[in-house]
Write an enzyme that holds these catalytic residues in place. Structure first.
Site, mmCIF file in Angstrom:
data_model
loop_
_atom_site.group_PDB
_atom_site.id
_atom_site.type_symbol
_atom_site.label_atom_id
_atom_site.label_comp_id
_atom_site.label_asym_id
_atom_site.label_seq_id
_atom_site.Cartn_x
_atom_site.Cartn_y
_atom_site.Cartn_z
ATOM 1 N N CYS A 111 47.286 61.061 40.437
ATOM 2 C CA CYS A 111 48.594 60.658 41.128
ATOM 3 C C CYS A 111 50.144 61.383 40.991
ATOM 4 O O CYS A 111 50.879 61.530 41.926
ATOM 5 C CB CYS A 111 49.300 59.331 42.175
ATOM 6 N N HIS A 247 56.075 59.002 45.100
ATOM 7 C CA HIS A 247 54.515 59.163 45.371
ATOM 8 C C HIS A 247 54.357 58.296 46.882
ATOM 9 O O HIS A 247 54.566 57.026 46.782
ATOM 10 C CB HIS A 247 53.708 58.833 44.502
ATOM 11 N N ASN A 277 47.643 59.923 51.548
ATOM 12 C CA ASN A 277 48.411 60.331 50.955
ATOM 13 C C ASN A 277 47.236 60.752 49.988
ATOM 14 O O ASN A 277 46.094 61.935 50.004
ATOM 15 C CB ASN A 277 47.637 58.668 49.869
HETATM 16 O O1 UT7 Z 1 47.852 57.153 44.827
HETATM 17 C C1 UT7 Z 1 46.829 55.644 44.352
HETATM 18 C C2 UT7 Z 1 47.598 54.858 45.211
HETATM 19 N N1 UT7 Z 1 46.633 53.784 45.682
HETATM 20 C C3 UT7 Z 1 47.265 52.812 46.445
HETATM 21 O O2 UT7 Z 1 48.731 52.640 46.454
HETATM 22 C C4 UT7 Z 1 47.172 51.633 47.507
HETATM 23 C C5 UT7 Z 1 47.967 50.930 47.559
HETATM 24 N N2 UT7 Z 1 46.775 49.430 48.318
HETATM 25 C C6 UT7 Z 1 47.139 49.746 49.168
HETATM 26 O O3 UT7 Z 1 47.394 50.180 50.184
HETATM 27 C C7 UT7 Z 1 46.224 48.198 50.207
HETATM 28 O O4 UT7 Z 1 46.015 47.393 49.309
HETATM 29 C C8 UT7 Z 1 44.918 49.335 50.977
HETATM 30 C C9 UT7 Z 1 45.893 49.697 52.241
HETATM 31 C C10 UT7 Z 1 45.006 50.194 50.631
HETATM 32 C C11 UT7 Z 1 43.985 47.508 52.441
HETATM 33 O O5 UT7 Z 1 45.197 46.934 52.787
HETATM 34 P P1 UT7 Z 1 44.864 45.628 52.008
HETATM 35 O O6 UT7 Z 1 45.688 44.788 52.495
HETATM 36 O O7 UT7 Z 1 45.044 44.897 50.573
HETATM 37 O O8 UT7 Z 1 43.690 45.589 52.394
HETATM 38 P P2 UT7 Z 1 42.076 44.622 51.737
HETATM 39 O O9 UT7 Z 1 41.241 45.261 51.669
HETATM 40 O O10 UT7 Z 1 42.288 42.695 51.422
HETATM 41 O O11 UT7 Z 1 41.255 44.612 53.825
HETATM 42 C C12 UT7 Z 1 41.153 43.272 54.297
HETATM 43 C C13 UT7 Z 1 40.176 43.893 55.546
HETATM 44 C C14 UT7 Z 1 38.931 43.366 54.591
HETATM 45 O O12 UT7 Z 1 38.194 43.012 55.814
HETATM 46 P P3 UT7 Z 1 38.318 41.505 55.724
HETATM 47 O O13 UT7 Z 1 37.382 41.095 54.098
HETATM 48 O O14 UT7 Z 1 39.104 40.661 55.795
HETATM 49 O O15 UT7 Z 1 37.231 40.455 57.347
HETATM 50 C C15 UT7 Z 1 38.345 44.700 55.034
HETATM 51 O O16 UT7 Z 1 37.617 44.755 55.281
HETATM 52 O O17 UT7 Z 1 40.554 44.757 55.693
HETATM 53 C C16 UT7 Z 1 39.618 45.028 56.055
HETATM 54 N N3 UT7 Z 1 39.398 46.972 56.124
HETATM 55 C C17 UT7 Z 1 40.015 47.999 57.409
HETATM 56 N N4 UT7 Z 1 39.867 47.720 58.029
HETATM 57 C C18 UT7 Z 1 40.220 48.178 59.594
HETATM 58 C C19 UT7 Z 1 39.612 47.588 55.063
HETATM 59 N N5 UT7 Z 1 40.205 48.858 55.099
HETATM 60 C C20 UT7 Z 1 39.467 48.526 56.479
HETATM 61 C C21 UT7 Z 1 39.877 49.719 58.114
HETATM 62 N N6 UT7 Z 1 39.783 49.049 59.325
HETATM 63 N N7 UT7 Z 1 40.905 51.209 57.804
#
Ligand code: UT7
Length: 320
Positions: A111, A247, A277
């Site tokens: 990125c 970014h 992204n």
């Molecule tokens: O250029 C590369 C840069 N990358 C980034 O900037 C990524 C930075 N990180 C983020 O933006 C966030 O960490 C994410 C948006 C990727 C994820 O958000 P989060 O609040 O950290 O969510 P999580 O991974 O902790 O997941 C929370 C819940 C989980 O369910 P449980 O275990 O709490 O029941 C996931 O299974 O959300 C669930 N989940 C989804 N639910 C619906 C994960 N992906 C999805 C989805 N739809 N697409």
């Protein structure tokens, strides 16, 4: 004299995929995606590839700059999703646009790829080795996503952005770039088959894997600190910057950076809502959108900052 951006261009594939559409093919929802990331839709290729998108973005940037392809001395493409391992995307762009005098190569900095490409071009131009450069960020990320992993595939999109760089009175006032390879495993893609008959191929390594929360923590600490250092070195106050072009990974990261810098979100243009992204392509696409809307005037100070896989980051402040 300084190194400046003479023109910008971008290309997004025609095919738009909304969050609502994704929720028909996997267990997700517009509410989850948009509330956590700010993303509402993204462009995903059906027929285009990284080279084709790069060429179209490049032609648009050359037109905007009023520079002929034959005047280019250097082409650098930041990408992790070139159509082939070799030739490089940059060499394919060179051939397609007829930039016969240019040296062309790709940079893999995920990125931060466009920022690293820009800084490399800056070094060549500032030292007088070359006069005109074309820098591109281009990705077909849909190729390397695990479409069964809802936690990553909903975040990314495809597209390309380009800028023509040359010498001018105003331009780049300061920059920094950095890498932290020790933390590289938090955002990785081991997508390459091994054809050596003596080696057993590893399995399950075909897609992007991301520890979202670790990448989030890295971004919200590294990016504002990098911007502060660059502004301090250039002796420019954050309030004197017209736009911060970050970014486009996640609206929450951008809001956190704005808060830390005590700067209004109005100074942070956004394209992630309709692009997702696009890794190396996200900053040049955003820059082109801002430029083509006529929002940049001579003398405006802008900051660009990229961060991501490697881990890597790169920040630059320039006078338009
Ligand atoms: O250029 C590369 C840069 N990358 C980034 O900037 C990524 C930075 N990180 C983020 O933006 C966030 O960490 C994410 C948006 C990727 C994820 O958000 P989060 O609040 O950290 O969510 P999580 O991974 O902790 O997941 C929370 C819940 C989980 O369910 P449980 O275990 O709490 O029941 C996931 O299974 O959300 C669930 N989940 C989804 N639910 C619906 C994960 N992906 C999805 C989805 N739809 N697409």
């Amino acid at each position: 004299m300084s190194v400046k951006i003479l023109g910008t261009g971008s290309f997004l594939p025609e095919n738009v995929v909304t969050n609502d559409f994704l929720s028909t093919i996997m267990d997700t929802s517009d509410e989850w995606i948009s509330s956590r990331t700010g993303i509402r839709s993204r462009h995903l290729v059906k027929t285009e590839g990284t080279t084709k998108m790069s060429v179209l973005a490049a032609k648009s940037a050359l037109l905007d700059a009023g520079i002929q392809a034959s005047e280019l001395d250097l082409i650098i493409v930041g990408t992790i999703t070139g159509d082939e391992i070799t030739p490089s995307t940059a060499c394919e762009v060179q051939a397609a646009i007829g930039a016969d005098s240019a040296v062309a190569y790709d940079i893999n900095a995920a990125c931060s790829g466009f920022m690293f490409a820009m800084h490399s071009a800056y070094a060549y131009l500032q030292s007088g080795i070359y006069r005109n450069a074309l820098v591109i960020g281009a990705e077909t990320l849909s190729r390397i996503m695990d479409w069964n992993d809802r936690s990553t595939c909903v975040l990314f999109g495809d597209g390309a952005g380009a800028a023509v760089m040359g010498m001018g009175q105003e331009g780049i006032l300061g920059f920094e770039q950095g890498s932290d390879g020790a933390r590289g495993s938090v955002l990785a893609c081991k997508s390459r088959a091994n054809h050596n008959p003596l080696v057993q191929n590893e399995t399950g390594l075909d897609y992007v894997h991301m520890d979202g929360q670790e990448v989030y923590k890295f971004a919200v600490t590294t990016v504002p600190a990098s911007i502060e250092r660059v502004l301090e070195k250039a002796q420019i106050r954050a309030e004197d910057v017209k736009y911060f072009l970050l970014h486009q990974a996640n609206i929450r990261i951008i809001q956190s950076v704005a808060k830390r810098l005590h700067v209004s979100m109005e100074k942070f243009p956004i394209s992630l809502d309709h692009c997702g992204n696009i890794s190396a392509a996200s900053i040049p696409i955003l820059l082109d959108e801002v430029n083509k809307k006529g929002l940049l005037n001579k003398g405006d100070k802008i900051v660009m900052s990229g961060f991501g896989g490697g881990l890597t980051w790169g920040t630059c402040v320039m006078e338009w």
